[in-house]
Enzyme design. Structure first.
Site, PDB file in Angstrom:
ATOM      1  N   HIS A  42      -4.943  20.787 -41.488  1.00 42.39           N
ATOM      2  CA  HIS A  42      -3.740  21.577 -41.770  1.00 42.39           C
ATOM      3  C   HIS A  42      -3.130  22.116 -40.498  1.00 42.39           C
ATOM      4  O   HIS A  42      -1.923  22.171 -40.343  1.00 42.39           O
ATOM      5  CB  HIS A  42      -4.079  22.757 -42.673  1.00 42.39           C
ATOM      6  CG  HIS A  42      -4.885  22.359 -43.847  1.00 42.39           C
ATOM      7  ND1 HIS A  42      -5.793  23.161 -44.456  1.00 42.39           N
ATOM      8  CD2 HIS A  42      -4.913  21.186 -44.505  1.00 42.39           C
ATOM      9  CE1 HIS A  42      -6.358  22.515 -45.439  1.00 42.39           C
ATOM     10  NE2 HIS A  42      -5.846  21.318 -45.486  1.00 42.39           N
TER      11      HIS A  42
ATOM     12  N   CYS B  94       7.927   6.794 -44.852  1.00 40.23           N
ATOM     13  CA  CYS B  94       7.877   8.164 -44.304  1.00 40.23           C
ATOM     14  C   CYS B  94       6.554   8.512 -43.636  1.00 40.23           C
ATOM     15  O   CYS B  94       6.280   9.667 -43.377  1.00 40.23           O
ATOM     16  CB  CYS B  94       8.209   9.182 -45.388  1.00 40.23           C
ATOM     17  SG  CYS B  94       6.982   9.260 -46.699  1.00 40.23           S
TER      18      CYS B  94
HETATM   19  C1  PEP Z   1       1.531   9.387 -45.830  1.00 37.72           C
HETATM   20  O1  PEP Z   1       0.438   9.267 -46.391  1.00 37.72           O
HETATM   21  O2  PEP Z   1       2.039   8.518 -45.084  1.00 37.72           O
HETATM   22  C2  PEP Z   1       2.342  10.603 -46.018  1.00 37.72           C
HETATM   23  C3  PEP Z   1       3.557  10.693 -45.539  1.00 37.72           C
HETATM   24  O3  PEP Z   1       1.747  11.657 -46.637  1.00 37.72           O
HETATM   25  P1  PEP Z   1       0.685  12.637 -45.944  1.00 37.72           P
HETATM   26  O4  PEP Z   1       0.633  12.309 -44.487  1.00 37.72           O
HETATM   27  O5  PEP Z   1       1.159  14.008 -46.225  1.00 37.72           O
HETATM   28  O6  PEP Z   1      -0.574  12.267 -46.669  1.00 37.72           O
END
Ligand code: PEP
Ligand code: MG
Length: 747
Positions: free
Chosen positions: A363, A676
């Site tokens: 985090h 993303c």
């Molecule tokens: C991912 O898994 O690529 C994502 C954008 O989510 P997080 O990094 O929050 O798991």
């Protein structure tokens, strides 16, 4: 312990303190001390050896050996009896030094005539500073009390060293904290920063190692240990503890209640130490013992004991976290580890963060990323090495940290920062231009966010929207579940800050490494593949419903985008989607304004979803590839495991074939597609994604400039041909082919 020896060691300590209180240069003080110890202990020789560098000891003062040898005689750690004391951090007491294993004859000192030898380490909380030695002609073993007295004196010397009592002696004591040090850690957030050290948990400074009134000191230590026990019991009563936290606190309680610990400290006090110094002496001894230990569990306990001693020192000195030190203008935070809430409290005023522990997916790392602060993790021992105010350079691109750097390092580091700043200026010019490549293809560039602190970046970065708003950060930084209205207000502020640009709110993604302090922790063997994200949302729909209501109210008649994390199959998507639609209808029935346009999408983070029935792609308004998770499951390589994390290239042809399958499926159903994960923010990766048909990319705000610059510089249709040609040739990764081609594409 006899009455006589007790008063002897107390007397010695008092004389030592008085002597240290006298003004004088570092060398004069060292000379006075050796004289005083030899005199008090009735030995012919007393010498102080101090570390000159990490593995060399130097004779810095002596009573009894030849004065010419001072600052001339040196030895390596492990060499001779003195070197052995330094290595083992344990005393050597012998009546017949010359026949002792490892004895080294040093003619320049004239020490061959001394038969008995007692050497003890000079150390402070596990940090080795030197060796204190007494020698005498008569062959005798020093008594237990004498050994003890010398250890206590060594400890006071170490304490005074820390306070700078001997500074000004060139490479003398204290020099350890003045030398440049390079730490090689792990990269958790890129970027470079120059600044000055700010210790998250400053060391407690003990200014009174020697005390006159043992009864008062014993009362003080008993009282402090009592307070410590109560505070640990209070912590243990908290309901939200997970297994690890409970285990640590249990260990704390065990140490705090250990009779031996308190008894040893009381004995130290009886011999003349102050309560604070007694705590430190125990801390040092335990460290020295445990540092020899390889076992990971025991080493963890060493850290626990350390924490506990620090807590006790804070109670005793009343220093708390606040030692009165002034935070520098350009603080770089140094800590063993830090929680997201604490990091947020410091906020953007930090220039950088360096941790001894931590992980890329933690985090704290997510918050550091959101705040765009360079973060280096796994910088071993930096907490012990760094002092508040030290000059420090953080190279988050390589994972290097330069503590107290020398001129040359500073110069080249500043050059690098200047070059980066120039590049940023170039990107700023592009802010309002589209990411249009030479063939006319436009790629949409969004930013990822999760905190209010992110939102100003939407203007400065030139993002066309927020492609991923990680709502869990708002849950992670609180001590209790946020209320619906509170969330609704916050989401409304996010929508307002976006000024009409779309924001894709991702519903709560907890589980895996993201554990809410107020939710019962799950003890899962493999949390990344466990009860996380939408799985929790569907099994415990209360939170999902509450979040959906908050989002609908925040939109208040404006468009709203909602997406669900970690969807693995069609039925999960329909269930989650139905839940949101039901909330919309409920809100409408209650007379609240509903979103003017509600689009509901899914994150594609598991390979299974790419093969879902067509109905999924038809139903989803949009799909966003969560590359961080998708990659870890595609390659079966844990995204948090430094060993395997970078092992497989994102531009690996297998992975690209898989991404193409997703683009094909989305195209066939007319479903909007974006990417993303972190890789979207890397220019080369972004170029390849765009080339194979992913027309929206969402990334950290700071990455938008560099990605846009590359996309505007190339012909995407050509890039596509290069990628496909390389794949057709059977390469494992298209990276070299794309890099070679890109090198020919400069204006
Ligand atoms: C991912 O898994 O690529 C994502 C954008 O989510 P997080 O990094 O929050 O798991
Ligand atoms: Mg994910």
């Amino acid at each position: 312990m006899t009455e006589r020896s007790e008063s002897d060691s107390r007397k010695l300590l008092r004389r030592l303190r008085d002597s240290l209180a006298l003004p004088g240069k570092g060398q004069d003080r060292l000379d006075r001390i050796t004289h005083l110890i030899a005199d008090s202990m009735r030995t012919e020789v007393c010498s102080i050896y101090l570390f000159r560098d990490e593995d060399t000891l130097e004779l810095c003062a002596t009573e009894g050996l030849k004065k010419e040898a001072v600052h001339q005689t040196r030895m390596k750690v492990g060499e001779g009896l003195v070197g052995r004391v330094a290595r083992s951090a344990a005393p050597i007491n012998t009546a017949d030094a010359p026949s002792e294993k490892g004895f080294r004859y040093m003619p320049e000192t004239g020490e061959e005539i001394y038969s008995s030898f007692l050497g003890v380490p000079i150390q402070r909380v596990g940090e080795k500073l030197g060796v204190l030695v007494v020698q005498s002609k008569t062959a005798r073993l020093y008594s237990e009390d004498e050994v003890y007295a010398l250890e206590v004196v060594a400890m006071v010397l170490a304490e005074m060293t820390e306070l700078g009592a001997f500074l000004g002696e060139g490479d003398g004591p204290g020099a350890l904290h003045r030398r440049p040090r390079l730490f090689r850690g792990g990269i958790a957030q890129e970027g470079s920063a120059e600044g000055h050290v700010w210790l998250h948990e400053p060391r407690v400074v003990v200014t009174n190692p020697v005390a006159d009134d043992p009864l008062t000191e014993i009362e003080r230590i008993r009282d402090a240990v009592g307070q410590l026990r109560v505070s640990i019991d209070d912590l243990l009563r908290a309901e939200s503890l997970d297994k690890d936290q409970r285990q640590v606190l249990e260990a704390y309680r065990m140490f705090a209640n250990s009779r031996g610990w308190l008894r040893r400290m009381e004995e130290d006090i009886a011999r003349g130490l102050s309560a604070e110094a007694a705590v430190e002496k125990e801390q040092s001894a335990a460290r020295a013992r445990l540092q020899q230990v390889e076992d990971a569990y025991l080493r963890e306990r060493l850290n626990d004991l350390d924490d506990l001693s620090n807590r006790l020192l804070r109670i005793l000195t009343g220093q708390g976290q606040d030692t009165g030190a002034q935070m520098p203008e350009d603080p770089i935070l140094i800590a063993r580890n830090i929680g997201p809430a604490e990091l947020l409290e410091y906020g953007k005023k930090l220039r950088g963060v360096v941790l001894e522990e931590g992980s890329v997916g933690s985090h704290a790392a997510i918050v550091a990323r959101a705040l765009a602060i360079p973060l280096v993790i796994h910088a071993e021992r930096i907490v012990a090495e760094a002092l508040n105010g030290d000059h420090i350079l953080v190279d988050g691109d390589q994972g290097f940290v330069h503590l107290r750097p020398d001129e040359m390092v500073v110069r080249s580091f500043r050059d690098k920062m200047a070059m980066q700043a120039k590049a940023q200026e170039r990107y700023a010019v592009l802010r309002h231009l589209p990411a249009q490549s030479k063939c006319g293809t436009v790629t949409r560039l969004n930013m990822n966010a999760g905190l209010m602190a992110d939102l100003p970046s939407i203007e400065s970065s030139g993002a066309e929207g927020v492609g991923l708003f990680r709502t869990e950060l708002q849950f992670l930084i609180r001590n209790q579940m946020p209320k619906r209205d509170e969330l609704a207000r916050l989401y409304a502020r996010v929508i307002e800050a976006a000024k009409g640009r779309p924001v894709a709110f991702r519903t709560l993604d907890i589980g895996s490494d993201k554990v809410l302090p107020y939710m019962k922790p799950q003890d899962e063997p493999n949390p990344a593949m466990g009860w996380r994200a939408i799985r929790v949302g569907l099994d415990k729909p209360g939170v999902l419903q509450m979040q959906a209501q908050a989002l609908i109210r925040a939109a208040a008649g404006r468009p709203l985008q909602v997406m669900f994390p970690f969807i693995t199959e069609l039925s999960e998507f329909t269930a989650a989607r139905d839940c949101v639609l039901r909330q919309r209808d409920r809100e409408a029935a209650m007379g609240h304004a509903v979103p003017s346009d509600l689009s509901i999408g899914a994150m594609l983070e598991t390979p299974s979803l790419a093969y879902a029935p067509k109905a999924f792609f038809d139903l989803a308004d949009f799909v966003s590839i969560g590359g961080n998770d998708l990659k870890q499951f595609f390659f079966a390589a844990d995204r948090e495991n430094e060993r395997v994390r970078r092992r497989y290239d994102t531009l690996n042809a297998s992975f690209l074939r898989f991404l193409r399958l997703i683009t094909d499926r989305c195209r066939d159903s007319g479903t909007a597609l974006s990417f993303c994960g972190e890789d979207a923010g890397r220019p080369l990766e972004a170029l390849v994604f765009a080339a194979i048909g992913i027309s929206t990319l969402s990334m950290r705000p700071a990455s938008i400039g560099p990605v846009k610059a590359v996309l505007r510089q190339v012909n995407l249709a050509e890039a596509r041909e290069v990628v496909f040609a390389a794949m057709a040739q059977g390469v494992e990764t298209v990276r070299p082919a794309v890099m070679d081609w890109l090198a020919t594409q400069t204006d």
